[in-house]
Design a protein around this motif. Structure first.
Motif, PDB file in Angstrom:
ATOM      1  N   PHE A 195       0.471  -1.272   0.128  1.00 21.84           N
ATOM      2  CA  PHE A 195       0.196   0.431   0.007  1.00 21.84           C
ATOM      3  C   PHE A 195       1.129   1.512  -0.190  1.00 21.84           C
ATOM      4  CE2 PHE A 195      -4.575   0.594   0.859  1.00 21.84           C
ATOM      5  CZ  PHE A 195      -4.465   1.876   1.233  1.00 21.84           C
ATOM      6  N   ILE A 196       1.468   2.244  -0.833  1.00 17.52           N
ATOM      7  CA  ILE A 196       2.256   2.928  -1.358  1.00 17.52           C
ATOM      8  C   ILE A 196       1.203   4.385  -1.544  1.00 17.52           C
ATOM      9  CG2 ILE A 196       4.177   3.555  -2.398  1.00 17.52           C
ATOM     10  CD1 ILE A 196       4.159   0.918  -3.840  1.00 17.52           C
ATOM     11  N   GLY A 197       1.873   5.072  -0.936  1.00 18.39           N
ATOM     12  CA  GLY A 197       1.614   6.879  -0.427  1.00 18.39           C
ATOM     13  C   GLY A 197       2.384   7.314  -1.566  1.00 18.39           C
ATOM     14  N   LEU A 198       2.426   8.237  -2.734  1.00 19.64           N
ATOM     15  CA  LEU A 198       2.781   8.834  -2.290  1.00 19.64           C
ATOM     16  C   LEU A 198       2.264  10.323  -2.262  1.00 19.64           C
ATOM     17  CD1 LEU A 198       4.576  10.299  -5.297  1.00 19.64           C
ATOM     18  CD2 LEU A 198       3.181  10.569  -7.158  1.00 19.64           C
ATOM     19  N   VAL A 199       3.552  11.337  -1.636  1.00 20.11           N
ATOM     20  CA  VAL A 199       2.694  12.446  -1.078  1.00 20.11           C
ATOM     21  C   VAL A 199       3.711  13.485  -1.236  1.00 20.11           C
ATOM     22  CG1 VAL A 199       2.489  10.591   0.737  1.00 20.11           C
ATOM     23  CG2 VAL A 199       3.990  12.017   0.764  1.00 20.11           C
ATOM     24  N   GLY A 200       2.615  14.779  -1.028  1.00 14.43           N
ATOM     25  CA  GLY A 200       3.483  15.856  -1.679  1.00 14.43           C
ATOM     26  C   GLY A 200       2.576  16.979  -1.315  1.00 14.43           C
ATOM     27  N   PRO A 201       3.188  17.911  -1.234  1.00 15.28           N
ATOM     28  CA  PRO A 201       1.959  19.409  -0.729  1.00 15.28           C
ATOM     29  C   PRO A 201       1.131  19.590  -2.572  1.00 15.28           C
ATOM     30  CG  PRO A 201       4.667  19.738  -1.198  1.00 15.28           C
ATOM     31  CD  PRO A 201       4.652  18.865  -1.235  1.00 15.28           C
ATOM     32  N   ASN A 202       0.276  20.663  -2.295  1.00 13.10           N
ATOM     33  CA  ASN A 202      -0.391  21.270  -3.139  1.00 13.10           C
ATOM     34  C   ASN A 202       1.265  21.598  -4.268  1.00 13.10           C
ATOM     35  OD1 ASN A 202      -2.250  19.981  -3.363  1.00 13.10           O
ATOM     36  ND2 ASN A 202      -3.292  22.276  -2.019  1.00 13.10           N
ATOM     37  N   GLY A 203       0.594  21.025  -5.951  1.00  7.57           N
ATOM     38  CA  GLY A 203       1.309  21.648  -6.658  1.00  7.57           C
ATOM     39  C   GLY A 203       2.788  20.739  -7.051  1.00  7.57           C
ATOM     40  N   ALA A 204       3.027  19.805  -5.910  1.00  6.70           N
ATOM     41  CA  ALA A 204       4.572  18.754  -5.385  1.00  6.70           C
ATOM     42  C   ALA A 204       4.855  18.117  -7.098  1.00  6.70           C
ATOM     43  CB  ALA A 204       4.747  18.412  -4.922  1.00  6.70           C
ATOM     44  N   GLY A 205       3.669  17.989  -8.030  1.00  8.53           N
ATOM     45  CA  GLY A 205       4.054  17.245  -9.825  1.00  8.53           C
ATOM     46  C   GLY A 205       3.195  15.285  -9.256  1.00  8.53           C
ATOM     47  N   LYS A 206       2.370  14.911  -7.709  1.00  8.30           N
ATOM     48  CA  LYS A 206       1.808  14.477  -7.797  1.00  8.30           C
ATOM     49  C   LYS A 206       1.232  13.720  -9.192  1.00  8.30           C
ATOM     50  CE  LYS A 206       0.071  14.922  -3.803  1.00  8.30           C
ATOM     51  NZ  LYS A 206       0.489  15.948  -4.026  1.00  8.30           N
ATOM     52  N   THR A 207       0.030  14.705  -9.258  1.00  9.91           N
ATOM     53  CA  THR A 207      -1.122  14.071 -10.828  1.00  9.91           C
ATOM     54  C   THR A 207      -0.597  13.734 -11.671  1.00  9.91           C
ATOM     55  OG1 THR A 207      -3.093  15.227  -8.982  1.00  9.91           O
ATOM     56  CG2 THR A 207      -2.507  14.824 -11.442  1.00  9.91           C
ATOM     57  N   THR A 208       0.528  14.658 -12.148  1.00  9.95           N
ATOM     58  CA  THR A 208       0.948  14.650 -13.144  1.00  9.95           C
ATOM     59  C   THR A 208       2.238  13.613 -13.644  1.00  9.95           C
ATOM     60  OG1 THR A 208       1.505  17.315 -13.095  1.00  9.95           O
ATOM     61  CG2 THR A 208       3.289  16.338 -15.414  1.00  9.95           C
ATOM     62  N   THR A 209       2.637  13.173 -12.448  1.00 10.43           N
ATOM     63  CA  THR A 209       3.579  11.642 -12.518  1.00 10.43           C
ATOM     64  C   THR A 209       2.565  10.845 -12.566  1.00 10.43           C
ATOM     65  OG1 THR A 209       5.287  12.645 -11.290  1.00 10.43           O
ATOM     66  CG2 THR A 209       4.863  10.484 -11.207  1.00 10.43           C
ATOM     67  N   LEU A 210       1.526  10.720 -11.712  1.00 12.23           N
ATOM     68  CA  LEU A 210       0.167   9.180 -12.053  1.00 12.23           C
ATOM     69  C   LEU A 210      -0.542   9.463 -13.230  1.00 12.23           C
ATOM     70  CD1 LEU A 210      -1.614   9.280  -8.295  1.00 12.23           C
ATOM     71  CD2 LEU A 210       0.308   7.779  -9.280  1.00 12.23           C
ATOM     72  N   SER A 211      -0.756  11.312 -13.926  1.00 13.20           N
ATOM     73  CA  SER A 211      -1.267  10.831 -15.532  1.00 13.20           C
ATOM     74  C   SER A 211      -0.113   9.973 -16.127  1.00 13.20           C
ATOM     75  CB  SER A 211      -1.344  12.080 -15.625  1.00 13.20           C
ATOM     76  OG  SER A 211      -2.342  12.813 -15.066  1.00 13.20           O
ATOM     77  N   MET A 212       0.869  10.656 -16.140  1.00 10.76           N
ATOM     78  CA  MET A 212       2.204  10.007 -17.006  1.00 10.76           C
ATOM     79  C   MET A 212       2.616   8.013 -16.665  1.00 10.76           C
ATOM     80  SD  MET A 212       4.988  13.012 -17.623  1.00 10.76           S
ATOM     81  CE  MET A 212       5.611  12.427 -15.633  1.00 10.76           C
ATOM     82  N   VAL A 213       2.492   8.276 -15.434  1.00 10.03           N
ATOM     83  CA  VAL A 213       2.806   6.591 -15.027  1.00 10.03           C
ATOM     84  C   VAL A 213       1.440   5.830 -15.534  1.00 10.03           C
ATOM     85  CG1 VAL A 213       3.037   5.114 -13.217  1.00 10.03           C
ATOM     86  CG2 VAL A 213       3.939   6.755 -13.089  1.00 10.03           C
ATOM     87  N   THR A 214       0.349   5.862 -15.361  1.00 12.45           N
ATOM     88  CA  THR A 214      -0.628   5.233 -15.924  1.00 12.45           C
ATOM     89  C   THR A 214      -1.522   5.867 -17.566  1.00 12.45           C
ATOM     90  OG1 THR A 214      -2.186   7.592 -15.600  1.00 12.45           O
ATOM     91  CG2 THR A 214      -1.583   5.437 -13.677  1.00 12.45           C
ATOM     92  N   GLY A 215      -0.278   6.195 -18.283  1.00 14.01           N
ATOM     93  CA  GLY A 215      -0.645   6.134 -19.985  1.00 14.01           C
ATOM     94  C   GLY A 215      -1.366   7.445 -20.349  1.00 14.01           C
ATOM     95  N   LEU A 216      -2.260   7.910 -19.182  1.00 14.11           N
ATOM     96  CA  LEU A 216      -3.128   9.366 -19.317  1.00 14.11           C
ATOM     97  C   LEU A 216      -2.116  10.683 -20.272  1.00 14.11           C
ATOM     98  CD1 LEU A 216      -4.932   9.252 -16.749  1.00 14.11           C
ATOM     99  CD2 LEU A 216      -5.492   8.489 -18.680  1.00 14.11           C
ATOM    100  N   LEU A 217      -0.742  10.630 -20.272  1.00 17.21           N
ATOM    101  CA  LEU A 217      -0.362  11.805 -20.192  1.00 17.21           C
ATOM    102  C   LEU A 217       1.430  11.293 -20.744  1.00 17.21           C
ATOM    103  CD1 LEU A 217       0.206  15.247 -20.117  1.00 17.21           C
ATOM    104  CD2 LEU A 217       0.872  14.720 -17.587  1.00 17.21           C
ATOM    105  N   ARG A 218       1.538  11.941 -21.815  1.00 14.33           N
ATOM    106  CA  ARG A 218       2.782  11.479 -22.049  1.00 14.33           C
ATOM    107  C   ARG A 218       3.774  12.151 -21.554  1.00 14.33           C
ATOM    108  NH1 ARG A 218       4.499   8.409 -26.278  1.00 14.33           N
ATOM    109  NH2 ARG A 218       2.355   8.154 -27.413  1.00 14.33           N
ATOM    110  N   PRO A 219       5.446  11.580 -21.270  1.00 16.19           N
ATOM    111  CA  PRO A 219       6.052  12.394 -20.897  1.00 16.19           C
ATOM    112  C   PRO A 219       7.039  12.995 -21.980  1.00 16.19           C
ATOM    113  CG  PRO A 219       6.812  10.107 -20.624  1.00 16.19           C
ATOM    114  CD  PRO A 219       5.391  10.429 -21.514  1.00 16.19           C
TER     115      PRO A 219
END
Length: 256
Positions: free
Chosen positions: A32-56
């Motif tokens: 059970f893995i947590g990707l944590v960080g303040p708002n604007g840290a890049g969490k959503t962008t990272t997850l979007s790239m990892v899941t193929g929703l956003l091309r790096p």
């Protein structure tokens, strides 16, 4: 330890702003893995790239041994995703949405119906299964989105702020389902900025700030000697000891 996700040299820019700055990360399977960080840290962008929703812009991502961009069909068959700001087919009922999702995944109709019934029951949505999704509350939307993400029994489940705006009862239901899912050997990766929640759920964390990974590993190691993950997090992102009110001496007391 087997890796569920392997990220190498991942970059993403939006104009002049660097959202993700060349991160390397390996997420262990069955945790059970947590990707944590303040708002604007890049969490959503990272997850979007990892899941193929956003091309790096640069870098590679492998999920359960398959490259996200060279082998997208194999990857998408093995993952479930509950993104932030989930968009649903609102003119379908909850059961119709699950039936549609299951058939898109190629599951037999009878199996879809069986799994949908079980998920609706466990997530306390059985009474609203014939209600249109447009009339669902925030918590109900999160739960039906989670049901759709779990329907095909993925190996890795990615959740972006799954408890945001969810009432305590729905949150407890979602939490119970996720704990049962990881107990079976599957992997959950979820982003959050609520440290207390992460500390109570996760056994492995990655701390992100300003598009970079500041620390990662078992929760007990990342927390270190700090009394809580919250304290360790504040120190890692450079916010420990910041006085938010030092320049607001005019605030309060009824003064004009």
């Amino acid at each position: 330890m087997t890796s569920a996700v392997v990220v190498r040299g991942l970059w993403k820019r939006f104009g002049q702003q660097i959202a993700v700055a060349g991160i390397d990360l390996e997420l262990p399977a069955g945790k059970f893995i947590g990707l944590v960080g303040p708002n604007g840290a890049g969490k959503t962008t990272t997850l979007s790239m990892v899941t193929g929703l956003l091309r790096p812009d640069q870098g590679s991502v492998e999920v359960v041994g398959h490259d996200v961009w060279r082998d997208p069909v194999e990857v998408k068959a093995r993952i479930g995703v509950l993104p932030e700001g989930l968009r649903l087919f609102e003119r379908l009922s909850g059961r119709e949405l699950l039936a549609y999702s299951g058939r898109l995944r190629g599951l037999p109709g009878a199996e879809v119906d069986k799994r949908a019934t079980q998920l609706l029951d466990v997530l306390d949505l059985a009474g609203a299964q014939h209600k249109l999704v447009v009339d669902y509350s925030t918590g109900m939307r999160k739960k039906i989105g989670l049901a759709a993400a779990l329907l095909h029994n993925p190996e890795v489940l990615f959740l972006d702020e799954p408890f945001e705006g969810v009432d305590p009862v729905s949150a407890q239901t979602i939490r119970g389902v996720l704990e049962r899912y990881t107990a079976s050997g599957a992997t959950v990766v979820f982003s959050s900025h609520v440290m207390e929640l992460v500390e109570s759920l996760c056994d492995w964390v990655a701390v992100m700030a300003a598009g970079r990974i500041r620390a990662h590993g078992p929760l007990i190691e990342v927390r270190g000697a700090a009394p809580s993950l919250q304290q360790a997090f504040l120190e890692l992102v450079g916010a420990h000891g910041r006085d938010a009110g030092s320049d607001l001496d005019w605030l309060g007391g009824g003064a004009r």
